[in-house]
Design an enzyme around this catalytic site. Structure first.
Site, PDB file in Angstrom:
ATOM      1  N   LYS A  11      28.522  46.874  45.301  1.00 13.92           N
ATOM      2  CA  LYS A  11      28.556  45.464  45.717  1.00 13.92           C
ATOM      3  C   LYS A  11      28.047  45.274  47.156  1.00 13.92           C
ATOM      4  O   LYS A  11      27.916  46.243  47.920  1.00 13.92           O
ATOM      5  CB  LYS A  11      29.986  44.935  45.561  1.00 13.92           C
ATOM      6  N   TYR A  51      29.157  36.785  35.555  1.00 12.57           N
ATOM      7  CA  TYR A  51      30.605  36.574  35.681  1.00 12.57           C
ATOM      8  C   TYR A  51      31.097  35.362  34.878  1.00 12.57           C
ATOM      9  O   TYR A  51      32.184  34.847  35.149  1.00 12.57           O
ATOM     10  CB  TYR A  51      31.000  36.441  37.150  1.00 12.57           C
ATOM     11  N   ARG A  87      36.245  53.646  35.609  1.00 16.70           N
ATOM     12  CA  ARG A  87      37.335  52.783  36.108  1.00 16.70           C
ATOM     13  C   ARG A  87      38.392  53.613  36.831  1.00 16.70           C
ATOM     14  O   ARG A  87      39.024  53.140  37.775  1.00 16.70           O
ATOM     15  CB  ARG A  87      37.911  51.937  34.973  1.00 16.70           C
ATOM     16  N   THR A  93      41.622  46.919  41.164  1.00 15.40           N
ATOM     17  CA  THR A  93      40.836  45.802  41.718  1.00 15.40           C
ATOM     18  C   THR A  93      41.205  45.539  43.169  1.00 15.40           C
ATOM     19  O   THR A  93      40.345  45.376  44.026  1.00 15.40           O
ATOM     20  CB  THR A  93      41.100  44.525  40.887  1.00 15.40           C
ATOM     21  N   ARG A 104      37.645  52.446  45.674  1.00 17.86           N
ATOM     22  CA  ARG A 104      38.172  51.233  46.309  1.00 17.86           C
ATOM     23  C   ARG A 104      39.190  51.561  47.396  1.00 17.86           C
ATOM     24  O   ARG A 104      39.220  50.904  48.434  1.00 17.86           O
ATOM     25  CB  ARG A 104      38.733  50.290  45.241  1.00 17.86           C
ATOM     26  N   ASN A 114      35.332  44.510  47.056  1.00 19.30           N
ATOM     27  CA  ASN A 114      35.954  45.771  46.641  1.00 19.30           C
ATOM     28  C   ASN A 114      34.936  46.818  46.186  1.00 19.30           C
ATOM     29  O   ASN A 114      35.227  47.680  45.369  1.00 19.30           O
ATOM     30  CB  ASN A 114      37.041  45.510  45.585  1.00 19.30           C
ATOM     31  N   HIS A 117      31.738  47.384  40.921  1.00 13.84           N
ATOM     32  CA  HIS A 117      32.076  46.803  39.619  1.00 13.84           C
ATOM     33  C   HIS A 117      31.921  47.889  38.572  1.00 13.84           C
ATOM     34  O   HIS A 117      31.033  48.736  38.688  1.00 13.84           O
ATOM     35  CB  HIS A 117      31.121  45.648  39.267  1.00 13.84           C
ATOM     36  N   GLU A 128      26.469  44.210  29.514  1.00 18.40           N
ATOM     37  CA  GLU A 128      26.138  44.209  30.947  1.00 18.40           C
ATOM     38  C   GLU A 128      24.886  45.042  31.232  1.00 18.40           C
ATOM     39  O   GLU A 128      24.052  44.662  32.063  1.00 18.40           O
ATOM     40  CB  GLU A 128      27.348  44.703  31.747  1.00 18.40           C
TER      41      GLU A 128
END
Ligand code: RTP
Ligand code: MG
Length: 140
Positions: A11, A51, A87, A93, A104, A114, A117, A128
């Site tokens: 990000k 999103y 993940r 998150t 993160r 954060n 994604h 995606e």
């Protein structure tokens, strides 16, 4: 466990701090292989479309502002059980709740900024990946 693919975004908060390599290293060390990668500046339309599932959430507009505030690196990652593996290394998150050693916990600035994604299911990973990549851009 099957080798599968997931979709990742590094990000704007992370690209701004020159953390593309550091984040990618953590992904690779978690057993994921980068099979496609490109640095882009998302358009407003792309952010809103990507999103769209969060459209009714209070953070949607801010999130679209943030995701278009600077460059991002979109990636396809491949590995055993790639969605769950990614993940796990991303962490929660909210970085305040993320486990030690996660991306993160290590790098995120806030619940919004954060750093990464990651797709949350195999089904969404496919959607995606198709949103940002054509098949010829993915080299497994
Ligand atoms: P992601 O989709 O980015 O992998 O993260 P996630 O599943 O952990 O989080 P999700 O609930 O899907 O939210 C998407 C992104 O929206 C931002 N967010 N802001 N201000 C807030 O309360 C808030 N909550 C979520 C984060 O950038 C989150 O990653
Ligand atoms: Mg999500």
């Amino acid at each position: 466990m099957a080798v599968t693919r997931t979709f990742s975004i590094i990000k704007p908060d992370a690209t701004r701090r020159n953390l593309t390599g550091a984040v990618t290293k953590m992904l690779e060390e978690a057993g994921l292989r980068v099979v496609a990668s490109k640095r882009i500046h998302m358009t407003r339309d792309q952010a809103e479309g990507f999103y769209a599932v969060h459209k009714e959430r209070p953070f949607y507009n801010d999130l679209c502002d943030f995701m278009t505030s600077g460059p991002v690196v979109v990636q396809v990652l491949e590995g055993e059980d790639a969605v769950a593996r990614n993940r796990q290394v991303m962490g929660a998150t909210n970085p305040a709740q993320a486990d030690e050693g996660t991306i993160r916990k290590t790098y995120a600035e806030s619940i919004e900024a954060n750093s990464v994604h990651g797709s949350d299911s195999d089904e969404n990973a496919k959607i995606e990946i198709d949103f940002f990549f054509s098949p010829d851009e993915i080299v497994g």
